[in-house]
Scaffold this active site. Structure first.
Site, PDB file in Angstrom:
ATOM      1  N   GLU A 330     -12.105 -20.280 -15.229  1.00 50.06           N
ATOM      2  CA  GLU A 330     -12.932 -19.427 -14.367  1.00 50.06           C
ATOM      3  C   GLU A 330     -13.864 -20.243 -13.476  1.00 50.06           C
ATOM      4  O   GLU A 330     -14.528 -19.696 -12.605  1.00 50.06           O
ATOM      5  CB  GLU A 330     -13.779 -18.484 -15.244  1.00 50.06           C
ATOM      6  CG  GLU A 330     -12.993 -17.363 -15.907  1.00 50.06           C
ATOM      7  CD  GLU A 330     -12.389 -17.767 -17.252  1.00 50.06           C
ATOM      8  OE1 GLU A 330     -12.233 -18.980 -17.502  1.00 50.06           O
ATOM      9  OE2 GLU A 330     -12.078 -16.867 -18.045  1.00 50.06           O
ATOM     10  N   LYS A 438     -20.945 -18.606 -39.225  1.00 47.22           N
ATOM     11  CA  LYS A 438     -22.155 -17.839 -39.522  1.00 47.22           C
ATOM     12  C   LYS A 438     -22.350 -17.825 -41.035  1.00 47.22           C
ATOM     13  O   LYS A 438     -21.683 -17.118 -41.752  1.00 47.22           O
ATOM     14  CB  LYS A 438     -22.035 -16.432 -38.962  1.00 47.22           C
ATOM     15  CG  LYS A 438     -21.850 -16.480 -37.450  1.00 47.22           C
ATOM     16  CD  LYS A 438     -21.946 -15.123 -36.783  1.00 47.22           C
ATOM     17  CE  LYS A 438     -21.826 -15.284 -35.281  1.00 47.22           C
ATOM     18  NZ  LYS A 438     -20.453 -15.231 -34.797  1.00 47.22           N
ATOM     19  N   TRP A 443     -26.473 -20.181 -37.938  1.00 51.87           N
ATOM     20  CA  TRP A 443     -25.265 -20.687 -37.274  1.00 51.87           C
ATOM     21  C   TRP A 443     -25.050 -22.166 -37.579  1.00 51.87           C
ATOM     22  O   TRP A 443     -25.987 -22.963 -37.553  1.00 51.87           O
ATOM     23  CB  TRP A 443     -25.387 -20.515 -35.760  1.00 51.87           C
ATOM     24  CG  TRP A 443     -25.230 -19.100 -35.310  1.00 51.87           C
ATOM     25  CD1 TRP A 443     -25.161 -17.987 -36.097  1.00 51.87           C
ATOM     26  CD2 TRP A 443     -25.129 -18.641 -33.952  1.00 51.87           C
ATOM     27  NE1 TRP A 443     -25.020 -16.871 -35.320  1.00 51.87           N
ATOM     28  CE2 TRP A 443     -25.003 -17.238 -34.005  1.00 51.87           C
ATOM     29  CE3 TRP A 443     -25.130 -19.274 -32.713  1.00 51.87           C
ATOM     30  CZ2 TRP A 443     -24.873 -16.458 -32.848  1.00 51.87           C
ATOM     31  CZ3 TRP A 443     -25.004 -18.506 -31.565  1.00 51.87           C
ATOM     32  CH2 TRP A 443     -24.877 -17.103 -31.639  1.00 51.87           C
TER      33      TRP A 443
HETATM   34  P1  ADP Z   1      -8.334 -21.596 -22.270  1.00 50.03           P
HETATM   35  O1  ADP Z   1      -9.108 -21.109 -23.451  1.00 50.03           O
HETATM   36  O2  ADP Z   1      -7.578 -20.567 -21.556  1.00 50.03           O
HETATM   37  O3  ADP Z   1      -7.638 -22.882 -22.499  1.00 50.03           O
HETATM   38  P2  ADP Z   1     -10.010 -22.989 -20.455  1.00 50.03           P
HETATM   39  O4  ADP Z   1      -9.019 -24.064 -20.314  1.00 50.03           O
HETATM   40  O5  ADP Z   1     -10.617 -22.408 -19.279  1.00 50.03           O
HETATM   41  O6  ADP Z   1      -9.415 -21.809 -21.193  1.00 50.03           O
HETATM   42  O7  ADP Z   1     -11.070 -23.430 -21.516  1.00 50.03           O
HETATM   43  C1  ADP Z   1     -12.440 -23.302 -21.329  1.00 50.03           C
HETATM   44  C2  ADP Z   1     -13.157 -23.536 -22.608  1.00 50.03           C
HETATM   45  O8  ADP Z   1     -12.806 -24.786 -23.185  1.00 50.03           O
HETATM   46  C3  ADP Z   1     -14.636 -23.613 -22.459  1.00 50.03           C
HETATM   47  O9  ADP Z   1     -15.210 -22.342 -22.366  1.00 50.03           O
HETATM   48  C4  ADP Z   1     -15.051 -24.367 -23.718  1.00 50.03           C
HETATM   49  O10 ADP Z   1     -15.104 -23.518 -24.837  1.00 50.03           O
HETATM   50  C5  ADP Z   1     -13.905 -25.316 -23.917  1.00 50.03           C
HETATM   51  N1  ADP Z   1     -14.262 -26.634 -23.393  1.00 50.03           N
HETATM   52  C6  ADP Z   1     -13.900 -27.188 -22.226  1.00 50.03           C
HETATM   53  N2  ADP Z   1     -14.396 -28.440 -22.115  1.00 50.03           N
HETATM   54  C7  ADP Z   1     -15.100 -28.686 -23.239  1.00 50.03           C
HETATM   55  C8  ADP Z   1     -15.865 -29.799 -23.727  1.00 50.03           C
HETATM   56  N3  ADP Z   1     -15.994 -30.920 -23.048  1.00 50.03           N
HETATM   57  N4  ADP Z   1     -16.466 -29.658 -24.930  1.00 50.03           N
HETATM   58  C9  ADP Z   1     -16.356 -28.532 -25.653  1.00 50.03           C
HETATM   59  N5  ADP Z   1     -15.644 -27.465 -25.247  1.00 50.03           N
HETATM   60  C10 ADP Z   1     -15.025 -27.534 -24.065  1.00 50.03           C
END
Ligand code: ADP
Length: 541
Positions: A330, A438, A443
């Site tokens: 997004e 949780k 958390w």
């Molecule tokens: P999908 O879940 O469809 O693979 P995305 O590729 O858009 O979606 O993933 C986005 C999500 O990935 C973020 O909202 C986050 O939870 C996680 N994410 C992306 N980069 C990182 C990071 N460097 N550290 C932790 N989580 C990450």
């Protein structure tokens, strides 16, 4: 009073024109899905993209048509990116790792008119054809002699289509807010939802991503996007590459440690980008074979949390800077990247270490804030954690065909991540809201616990999930893959946590497994893992 500056729209085609004129002899090298290597230049790519634009029009493609791709990173996929959006149609990249039913759903939801595919996916396409009546033509990404024997109707040969056209074509100029490409989120819950990028958002993102404190791309770089072009436009690298004139290396389907190592060395790659699982494979290959990367300076690691042990290993053992980055489909996808500030350079190593493990600072174009359950903003003190909200010109305002309703809250997009933000602007993800554990109303961050586990020398990969507990609601359960030839038991791993986190954060138990489930975008699938372990009970609980 309006300013007196030219009102020139930001067009994706302008990126390619810029590369053609200023970096005409810079190479784009591709490992092909059928084997072998293809090399040409930005100038040749620009010529062929114009030929392809004419071919698309000759096929009957019109503005706003969605043109699907099921393809690896290659020069042809690059040409499709530019030709399709260049004629005001929409490049719809489909993730071939999704289940066939999801691919059918996505192709139909997007109303794809044509689908371009690599030969690897011929069987998949044959299965798709009867379910996608709206697709008017299928284009095999190959030359005539490689055309597959198959039952696909209205099948075209990509190289024939291109060769049949001259490159006598001027890219049209139109409203910069016109849709340019479409990418569906993998939809771990519910149906996948389409994120529709525009020319403006794509060009702005390409600028932002190229900044020195973002990916720092330049004409002196040789960039290898491991992240697939079907996963958020390879994090925008095909665009930032053209914008800066960096050499591009497209790896095709083979992303294992050995294939990447060879390509890095042969092409002199200076920068690469991908999810942690990919780098885990590369690190293991380097370590097992006592190899070094002689040209790589920076690795962008994102998509899920880069474990500190990985960041340190690349830095300390291989002299490679890890750029820990965070973003989402997004967000085009770049939100934050971790680089130091001037004042940090003089800090002792341990203090700097604490900073670089965070997900980084928002790049200009992405505003961040954290809020509590009532939507009230929380302090930027590095301690309070809450729901992470974002806004900016390359962040979605709503999903394609209004799927899922209006996602925004007071003009901000809720990321679904839980994070802290410190006074210097560094954001740290503590969890995805649905993965947070949780325990007794408090958390626990699963990411923190995973990071500790993978720092143990015998652990190859680890996941922590909240497993049901009669007293505490949930308690952390550590799931571990051991490194080949290494041994460690439950008690040793539990003891490894002592002194590293609060006592009540320490996992209650450890389960050893041979593999962990991953999503179509290469991340640990906590959802599947929770399902696999749904019958698990804590000893004595
Ligand atoms: P999908 O879940 O469809 O693979 P995305 O590729 O858009 O979606 O993933 C986005 C999500 O990935 C973020 O909202 C986050 O939870 C996680 N994410 C992306 N980069 C990182 C990071 N460097 N550290 C932790 N989580 C990450």
């Amino acid at each position: 009073m309006l300013g007196l500056m030219m009102n020139q729209p930001m067009m994706i085609s302008a990126l390619l024109r810029h590369a053609e004129l200023n970096h005409g002899d810079t190479e784009i090298v591709s490992r092909l899905a059928v084997g072998g290597t293809h090399r040409y230049t930005y100038a040749a790519a620009a010529v062929r993209s114009r030929q392809l634009a004419r071919a698309l029009i000759a096929l009957g493609a019109k503005a706003e048509d969605r043109i699907g791709t099921l393809a690896w990173n290659s020069h042809r996929h690059f040409e499709i990116y530019y030709a399709v959006s260049g004629i005001a149609a929409i490049t719809h990249t489909i993730n071939p790792r999704l289940f066939p039913e999801q691919i059918t759903y996505i192709a139909n939801h997007a109303d794809d008119r044509f689908i371009f595919f690599d030969l690897t996916f011929t069987k998949l396409i044959e299965a798709l054809v009867p379910h996608c009546p709206g697709v008017k033509g299928w284009v095999a990404l190959c030359q005539r002699s490689e055309m597959p024997e198959c039952s696909i109707p209205n099948l075209h040969c990509y190289e024939d289509l291109v060769a049949a056209q001259s490159d006598d074509f001027e890219w049209p100029e139109f409203d910069e807010n016109t849709a340019s490409s479409l990418c569906y989120t993998s939809g771990t819950t519910g149906n996948p939802k389409g994120v529709l990028y525009s020319h403006r958002s794509t060009v702005l993102h390409a600028y932002g991503a190229a900044l020195p404190d973002a990916l720092g791309a330049s004409a002196r770089d040789c960039i290898l996007p491991v992240v697939p072009m079907f996963h958020v436009n390879a994090w925008g690298l095909p665009y930032s590459g053209a914008l800066t004139g960096a050499k591009l290396v497209m790896p095709g389907p083979h992303l294992d440690g050995a294939s990447l190592y060879t390509l890095f060395e042969e092409e002199g790659v200076t920068m690469s980008a991908g999810v942690p699982t990919i780098w885990l494979g590369l690190l293991q290959y380097l370590q097992a074979n006592e190899l070094r990367l002689s040209t790589v300076k920076r690795l962008v690691i994102g998509g899920s949390a880069a474990p500190p042990a990985m960041i340190r290993a690349f830095d300390e053992q291989y002299g490679i800077t890890v750029l820990h980055a965070w973003g989402m489909t997004e967000m085009s996808p770049l939100g934050t990247v971790n680089t130091y500030k001037h004042k940090h350079l003089a800090l002792p190593a341990e203090e700097r270490d604490r900073i670089r493990l965070k997900q980084g600072r928002g790049i200009f174009g992405v505003e961040l804030k954290i809020v509590d359950g009532d939507g009230i903003e929380l302090p930027r003190d590095g301690k309070a954690f809450g729901d992470l909200m974002v806004r900016g010109p390359w962040i979605t305002s709503g999903y394609f065909k209004s799927e899922g309703g209006d996602p925004l809250r007071d003009g901000w997009f809720p990321t679904g991540d839980v994070a802290t933000i410190d006074p210097d602007g560094y954001m740290q993800i503590t969890d995805r809201s649905k993965d947070v554990i949780k325990s007794g109303g408090e958390w626990i961050s699963s990411i923190d616990l995973e990071n500790i586990a993978v720092a143990h020398p015998a652990v190859a990969e680890a996941a922590v999930i909240g497993a049901a507990h009669p007293k505490w609601d949930e308690r952390p359960l550590l799931v571990v893959i051991k490194k080949p030839g290494q041994d460690v038991d439950r008690d040793e791993l539990i003891a490894f946590y002592e002194g590293k986190v609060a006592k009540w954060w320490i996992p209650d138990d450890v389960v050893f497994v041979d593999d962990l489930p991953h999503t179509a975008t290469g991340k640990l699938s906590k959802l599947q893992l929770r399902q696999r372990l749904q019958d698990y009970r804590f000893p004595g609980a």
